[in-house]
Motif scaffolding. Sequence first.
Motif, PDB file in Angstrom:
ATOM      1  N   UNK A 179      12.042  45.149  81.350  1.00  0.00           N
ATOM      2  CA  UNK A 179      11.691  45.570  80.004  1.00  0.00           C
ATOM      3  C   UNK A 179      10.292  45.348  79.573  1.00  0.00           C
ATOM      4  N   UNK A 180       9.505  46.070  79.000  1.00  0.00           N
ATOM      5  CA  UNK A 180       8.297  45.859  78.545  1.00  0.00           C
ATOM      6  C   UNK A 180       8.015  46.421  77.038  1.00  0.00           C
ATOM      7  N   UNK A 181       7.148  45.508  76.329  1.00  0.00           N
ATOM      8  CA  UNK A 181       7.012  45.592  74.976  1.00  0.00           C
ATOM      9  C   UNK A 181       5.473  46.000  75.225  1.00  0.00           C
ATOM     10  N   UNK A 182       5.100  47.058  74.496  1.00  0.00           N
ATOM     11  CA  UNK A 182       3.423  47.676  74.287  1.00  0.00           C
ATOM     12  C   UNK A 182       3.336  47.961  72.836  1.00  0.00           C
ATOM     13  N   UNK A 183       2.406  46.949  72.089  1.00  0.00           N
ATOM     14  CA  UNK A 183       2.254  47.229  70.827  1.00  0.00           C
ATOM     15  C   UNK A 183       0.870  47.630  70.282  1.00  0.00           C
ATOM     16  N   UNK A 184       0.660  48.544  69.550  1.00  0.00           N
ATOM     17  CA  UNK A 184      -0.558  48.798  68.886  1.00  0.00           C
ATOM     18  C   UNK A 184      -0.638  48.414  67.515  1.00  0.00           C
ATOM     19  N   UNK A 185      -1.727  47.629  67.046  1.00  0.00           N
ATOM     20  CA  UNK A 185      -1.926  46.906  65.871  1.00  0.00           C
ATOM     21  C   UNK A 185      -3.393  47.571  65.436  1.00  0.00           C
ATOM     22  N   UNK A 186      -3.260  48.469  64.425  1.00  0.00           N
ATOM     23  CA  UNK A 186      -4.727  49.410  64.125  1.00  0.00           C
ATOM     24  C   UNK A 186      -5.437  48.602  63.202  1.00  0.00           C
ATOM     25  N   UNK A 187      -4.989  47.277  62.515  1.00  0.00           N
ATOM     26  CA  UNK A 187      -6.096  46.799  61.593  1.00  0.00           C
ATOM     27  C   UNK A 187      -5.689  45.306  61.385  1.00  0.00           C
ATOM     28  N   UNK A 188      -6.384  44.545  60.766  1.00  0.00           N
ATOM     29  CA  UNK A 188      -6.405  43.180  60.508  1.00  0.00           C
ATOM     30  C   UNK A 188      -6.738  42.334  61.732  1.00  0.00           C
ATOM     31  N   UNK A 189      -6.458  40.821  61.503  1.00  0.00           N
ATOM     32  CA  UNK A 189      -6.929  40.018  62.595  1.00  0.00           C
ATOM     33  C   UNK A 189      -6.419  40.008  63.800  1.00  0.00           C
ATOM     34  N   UNK A 190      -5.030  40.764  63.885  1.00  0.00           N
ATOM     35  CA  UNK A 190      -4.386  41.052  65.045  1.00  0.00           C
ATOM     36  C   UNK A 190      -4.607  42.302  65.726  1.00  0.00           C
ATOM     37  N   UNK A 191      -5.515  43.228  65.304  1.00  0.00           N
ATOM     38  CA  UNK A 191      -5.589  44.512  65.832  1.00  0.00           C
ATOM     39  C   UNK A 191      -6.018  44.370  67.291  1.00  0.00           C
ATOM     40  N   UNK A 192      -5.343  45.386  67.876  1.00  0.00           N
ATOM     41  CA  UNK A 192      -5.557  45.536  69.365  1.00  0.00           C
ATOM     42  C   UNK A 192      -4.187  46.218  70.082  1.00  0.00           C
ATOM     43  N   UNK A 193      -4.621  46.241  71.428  1.00  0.00           N
ATOM     44  CA  UNK A 193      -3.305  46.500  72.185  1.00  0.00           C
ATOM     45  C   UNK A 193      -2.682  45.319  72.872  1.00  0.00           C
ATOM     46  N   UNK A 194      -1.254  45.110  72.495  1.00  0.00           N
ATOM     47  CA  UNK A 194      -0.633  43.883  73.232  1.00  0.00           C
ATOM     48  C   UNK A 194       0.370  44.505  73.927  1.00  0.00           C
ATOM     49  N   UNK A 195       0.580  43.812  75.161  1.00  0.00           N
ATOM     50  CA  UNK A 195       1.452  44.088  76.253  1.00  0.00           C
ATOM     51  C   UNK A 195       2.253  42.758  76.673  1.00  0.00           C
ATOM     52  N   UNK A 196       3.612  42.825  77.001  1.00  0.00           N
ATOM     53  CA  UNK A 196       4.084  41.652  77.808  1.00  0.00           C
ATOM     54  C   UNK A 196       5.491  42.161  78.322  1.00  0.00           C
ATOM     55  N   UNK A 197       5.713  41.628  79.472  1.00  0.00           N
ATOM     56  CA  UNK A 197       7.195  41.883  79.942  1.00  0.00           C
ATOM     57  C   UNK A 197       8.246  41.045  79.606  1.00  0.00           C
ATOM     58  N   UNK A 198       9.397  41.395  79.158  1.00  0.00           N
ATOM     59  CA  UNK A 198      10.333  40.373  78.867  1.00  0.00           C
ATOM     60  C   UNK A 198      10.709  39.705  80.210  1.00  0.00           C
ATOM     61  N   UNK A 199      11.026  38.277  79.890  1.00  0.00           N
ATOM     62  CA  UNK A 199      11.096  37.466  80.763  1.00  0.00           C
ATOM     63  C   UNK A 199      12.648  36.809  81.326  1.00  0.00           C
ATOM     64  N   UNK A 200      12.867  36.584  82.324  1.00  0.00           N
ATOM     65  CA  UNK A 200      13.986  35.980  82.782  1.00  0.00           C
ATOM     66  C   UNK A 200      13.774  34.371  82.319  1.00  0.00           C
ATOM     67  N   UNK A 201      15.010  33.841  81.498  1.00  0.00           N
ATOM     68  CA  UNK A 201      14.709  32.411  81.047  1.00  0.00           C
ATOM     69  C   UNK A 201      14.784  31.546  81.929  1.00  0.00           C
ATOM     70  N   UNK A 202      13.885  30.353  81.735  1.00  0.00           N
ATOM     71  CA  UNK A 202      13.782  29.337  82.444  1.00  0.00           C
ATOM     72  C   UNK A 202      13.573  27.910  81.610  1.00  0.00           C
ATOM     73  N   UNK A 203      13.454  26.911  82.395  1.00  0.00           N
ATOM     74  CA  UNK A 203      13.449  25.669  81.591  1.00  0.00           C
ATOM     75  C   UNK A 203      12.249  25.168  81.318  1.00  0.00           C
ATOM     76  N   UNK A 204      10.901  25.823  81.993  1.00  0.00           N
ATOM     77  CA  UNK A 204       9.450  24.945  81.785  1.00  0.00           C
ATOM     78  C   UNK A 204       8.724  26.281  82.091  1.00  0.00           C
TER      79      UNK A 204
END
Length: 499
Positions: free
Chosen positions: A140-165
């Motif tokens: 699974x993948x999350x791709x986010x567009x933030x158009x304005x504000x201090x966090x503006x930009x294109x953000x992407x991340x894959x969902x992770x398999x859980x782990x301990x470290x």
Amino acid sequence: MNRTTLSLAGTVVALAVVTGAAVLTAPQAGRADTPAPAARKPVERSTLACPAPTSSDYGSTTYTVFTPETGTEGASRRGTAQLAPAAQDGAGGDEGARGTPEAFVELLKPGSPVVKESSKADTPALVGTADGILAPGFSAQLTTVVDAGPGRGLLGTACQAPDTEFWFPGVSTGKDRQDYVHLTNPDDDAAVVDLELYDAKGLLETPAGDNITVPARSTTAVLLSTLTDDPTQNLTLHAVARSGRIGAAVQAADRELGSDWLPASADPAATAMLPGIPKDAGAVRLVLHATGREDVDLALRVSTPSGTITPAGHESVRVRGGTTTAVDLGDIAQDEVGSLMLRPTEKDATAPFTASIRVVRGAGDRQESAFVAAADPVGGRAVSPDNRREGSALFLTAPEKGARVRITSSPVGGGKAVSETVTVKGGTTLDTPLPQPSSGKGAFAVTLEPVSGGPVYAVRMLAPPSNSIQRFTLQTLSDDRGTVSVPRAEQDLSVLTAG
């Protein structure tokens, strides 16, 4: 006979029967000491942890879920897969009391990615589960567009398999940054997590980072600047689960350089590969952390389309044990896509370290940044669920021997997948376009499968056309853990012999 004598006699008879059966079916002479190779079998269940995408009122997020069609041979022909909401800010609890959450998005069959969009500022973190035929390679993948504000930009991340470290070199508590670590617990029992920060001198005092409880099937976001009183630009975050397991990801927002997800690095090792530096990268910052007590002396090399080079002025770097070091590499790409390779200067050195880079594109107030952490190779197969017909690129690096890689694009909404095989020369990085499906609804998932040759490292860059900020995000593509090694059983009569 008394009861003891009868029991002993029964035991002897049973042991003789077992021994006799073993002798009758024992392997032929000369083969008893030959270990049977382990078999690879499709996994039967997969779990993913997806962080909450953004709290901005100006953001919208695309979720893409996908299971490859190949590699399911031997798996159950039935299966289910979904992303479901997790409770926010540690508001988890007894799963039975809260009931099973309604699915946010469901995947119905392998080979056909499913997309859902959300523009809500309170979109929660999600827990992904898949079983049967949908489990091997579930991604699974999350791709986010933030158009304005201090966090503006294109953000992407894959969902992770859980782990301990998890290790995150490159975080910051500086005044120009706002970094949150998102801790998501996908399981039915609470997890307890410690957060440690390291600077150029070593471990910082962070009592607020100890014993953070993340309840069952919930998420907690921690602002890193609340863990220390001293704003520091280049730090390493170490997240360790004392009990349970979690998914962990850092969302880094810079006032001038936009925002993106800083992924966890590969496990600390004596070498590292950081693939996927775009050819128009204007600035690259390398952050390293020596995870042990030994100092680490590293040689820097850059793999380019024409071969491996030594960057002028940045031939080597030293990192003291237990500390974090940052190096500004400038425009190390020099108009060629590249990958940064870190090797010990001494051949037999084994001191472990971890690393990440921040890549900046654009100029002035149109700059945007993204992160690449030390990566694992593609392995048997890797998946990129979210790709677009415009603005998607794939960077492949073969640091040792040359390799051939099959790339398959599977369109959203059904339709015929298309494949092509590319060759990556040893010691080089290849910038290759993705195969374009002739059908579907525009977006498509990509599957990478090495066909022959040495190890391959991969990064997918998503940079949709824009008239303003040069939005982009980079995601490394590593083995999707779609199979598990199952040892073959061998008969061993020694278990019947007293020691």
